[in-house]
Scaffold this active site. Structure first.
Site, short mmCIF file in Angstrom:
data_model
loop_
_atom_site.label_atom_id
_atom_site.label_comp_id
_atom_site.label_asym_id
_atom_site.label_seq_id
_atom_site.Cartn_x
_atom_site.Cartn_y
_atom_site.Cartn_z
N GLY A 163 -58.43 -94.86 -46.67
CA GLY A 163 -58.62 -95.09 -48.10
C GLY A 163 -60.08 -95.36 -48.40
O GLY A 163 -60.89 -95.63 -47.50
N GLU A 164 -60.43 -95.28 -49.67
CA GLU A 164 -61.82 -95.48 -50.09
C GLU A 164 -62.27 -96.93 -49.96
O GLU A 164 -63.44 -97.21 -49.78
CB GLU A 164 -61.99 -95.02 -51.55
CG GLU A 164 -62.00 -93.52 -51.74
CD GLU A 164 -63.33 -92.91 -51.36
OE1 GLU A 164 -64.34 -93.62 -51.29
OE2 GLU A 164 -63.36 -91.68 -51.12
N HIS A 165 -61.32 -97.88 -50.07
CA HIS A 165 -61.70 -99.29 -50.08
C HIS A 165 -61.91 -99.81 -48.66
O HIS A 165 -61.09 -99.55 -47.77
CB HIS A 165 -60.61 -100.12 -50.78
CG HIS A 165 -61.10 -101.45 -51.26
ND1 HIS A 165 -61.46 -102.47 -50.40
CD2 HIS A 165 -61.27 -101.94 -52.52
CE1 HIS A 165 -61.84 -103.52 -51.11
NE2 HIS A 165 -61.75 -103.22 -52.39
N PRO A 166 -62.99 -100.55 -48.40
CA PRO A 166 -63.17 -101.18 -47.09
C PRO A 166 -61.97 -102.10 -46.78
O PRO A 166 -61.43 -102.73 -47.68
CB PRO A 166 -64.45 -102.00 -47.25
CG PRO A 166 -65.16 -101.40 -48.41
CD PRO A 166 -64.09 -100.89 -49.33
#
Length: 538
Positions: free
Chosen positions: A81-84
């Site tokens: 996913g894009e989120h850390p």
């Protein structure tokens, strides 16, 4: 006493599987003592933010129940996913909302961390106010290297978890449990590339591009990413302290950089819930910037949402004060109809009594002053007084709202004093406790009406100026308003005097007698002067 309320905002690394998202939500709603306020999944980020409030024990139990479901249904070995992220339940902060302290929330965080490590055998790091080590106090510090780097990082002595095993749990990763003030997750939408969005984030986030090139905004974290489902980029920000960097400041700074890059800003979004004053801050900024005149709270909220491009933001569901059901307390005297209030006053009970009635009448007086101002403002024949009316009306409106709060405050103070009288007095120690509580109760019962008199007396210069220029057709309304405010001060005076008789601190008693007598003198002289002005005009 008001029920203690803690907010909990766990972030789970799953934003696409509806069954899993719903199962975690059901685990929260099925826990006693909590209310689930918001579930905010993101497909590109592959992350869901849950927001719930409740008692300290309730939120700890709900967070644990949610984690148990997450352990069963989330497999971090397959997560992208894009989120850390660091783990399945990535972060779980506790935030004080009402009648709780930071220390109370640290206790919640500690209980959850211990329960997670014991029940699920997973590693847990503490952050924020609950951090145990200074070098890993923030989420970015702990999350550095992300999930992929944790396998080797967790084996290093300095990165041993605070709770749970120092072993790699591939399906879970690790969880960060912490305590913080309100954090606002705020995203600004751009018709740009991911790289342009990230460039703007680097420009404004506090850490910038490193120690030698810090960003412009304090207490802000930021990153730029791309949303496939929306076909646009976002500058994604965490406002760690909205009183240091408010929402509108972040938005304006992003707009400034976007304009320099010739890319379009097409609105913004808030993830989760926000405090009311963070939205009102934005409203006041745009009111001042655009020289607007807006009084009502709901109109200010509407203005802020419009200027920030928060198109899908429902204030009734996303502003935390509006979500707390207890905020609409049915025991409040102000929630009663006028008829019911009068009948409650007329009942065979000591409260509500003269103090609450004085505040009620005082609020009506300030309300009438506000009405007269509004019936003058905006009318063509009084255009010459436009700038003056913009200054006179807001303090009357604010005073009306503040005085309304004193209606309940007076009755509550009286009830607490009566409770102190019922305390046991069998021993010397009990007598001392009882005497101290009675004295505190008396001071509170004095303070509420005295504050009423003080507040009303700030309005006389405003009303005097209003009386000279207001719409003459509303003159009688202003006369009634002035009389109501005078009654409010006299009612405050009577309530202060009767309670002062029982106060033991003679120095304090004399000081308060002098002040309340002065309040009466000011109110009487001021009201006579204003009524004389009105009599000549009508």
């Amino acid at each position: 006493m008001t029920t203690p309320i803690v907010e909990c905002v766990p972030n789970f690394s799953e934003g696409r599987n509806k069954e899993t998202i719903d199962a975690i939500a059901e685990a929260i709603t099925g826990t006693d003592g909590v209310t689930l306020l918001d579930v905010d999944p993101g497909s590109s980020t592959n992350r869901t933010v849950y927001t719930f409030v409740g008692t300290p024990d309730g939120v700890v139990n709900a967070a644990l129940n949610a984690a148990i479901i997450g352990r069963q249904k989330i497999d971090m070995t397959k997560h992208k996913g894009e989120h850390p992220r660091l783990g399945a339940m990535d972060v779980c902060p506790f935030i004080p909302v009402r009648n709780v302290t930071i220390e109370d929330c640290i206790a919640c965080a500690t209980k959850l961390a211990a329960a997670l490590s014991k029940t699920l055998s997973v590693p847990v790091y503490m952050y924020g106010a609950a951090a145990k080590k200074e070098y890993r106090k923030t989420v970015p510090q702990i999350r550095s290297g992300e999930y992929e780097g944790l396998q080797t990082k967790i084996l290093q002595k300095e990165w041993a978890p605070d709770y749970g095993p120092s072993t790699w749990v591939p399906e879970w990763g690790a969880t960060m449990v912490g305590v913080r003030d309100f954090l606002i997750a705020y995203n600004i939408n751009l018709l740009s590339t991911k790289e342009q969005a990230h460039r703007i984030a680097l420009n404004i986030r506090e850490t910038g591009r490193g120690e030698e090139s810090p960003g412009r905004l304090k207490a802000v974290q930021g990153i730029g990413w791309w949303l496939d489902e929306a076909n646009l980029a976002q500058v994604s920000l965490n406002l760690l302290n909205y009183k240091v960097t408010p929402i509108h400041k972040a938005y304006e700074e992003v707009c400034k950089d976007a304009n320099e890059l010739n890319v379009a800003v097409v609105g913004s979004e808030i993830v989760g819930l926000v405090p009311l004053d963070s939205i009102l801050q934005a409203a006041e900024f745009y009111i001042k910037k655009e020289k607007l005149f807006v009084l009502e709270e709901d109109q200010k909220v509407c203005l802020a949402l419009s200027r920030l491009g928060l198109k899908d933001f429902n204030p009734k569901k996303r502003i935390i004060e509006y979500c707390l059901v207890e905020n609409n307390n049915s025991d409040s005297l102000l929630k009663l109809s006028a008829e019911k209030f009068i009948r409650v006053v007329g009942a065979r009970t000591s409260a509500p009594g003269g103090g609450s009635v004085s505040a009620y009448v005082g609020a009506l007086g300030a309300g009438l002053g506000t009405m007269v101002g509004l019936m003058t403002f905006g009318k063509k024949q009084w255009d010459a007084f436009d700038s003056t009316m913009r200054k006179l009306i807001p303090p009357l409106y604010d005073a009306m709202n503040e005085i309304m709060g004193m209606v309940d405050a007076d009755t509550n103070a009286f009830n607490r004093y009566m409770e102190a009288l019922k305390l046991p007095k069998s021993t010397a120690e009990e007598n001392k406790v009882r005497d101290d509580e009675i004295e505190k109760g008396l001071l509170e019962a004095i303070d509420v009406p005295l504050n009423l008199a003080r507040k009303i007396n700030t309005l006389w210069p405003i009303l005097q100026e209003l009386a000279k220029i207001a719409n003459v057709q509303t003159g009688s309304d202003l006369q009634v308003g002035v009389r109501c405010l005078t009654v409010g001060v006299w009612g405050a005076y009577y309530n202060v005097i009767i309670n002062l008789k029982q106060l033991k601190n003679e120095v304090m008693k004399q000081k308060l007698i002098e002040e309340v007598n002065e309040c009466i003198d000011v109110a009487q002289a001021s009201s006579d002067s204003i009524l004389s002005i009105l009599q000549l005009r009508i």
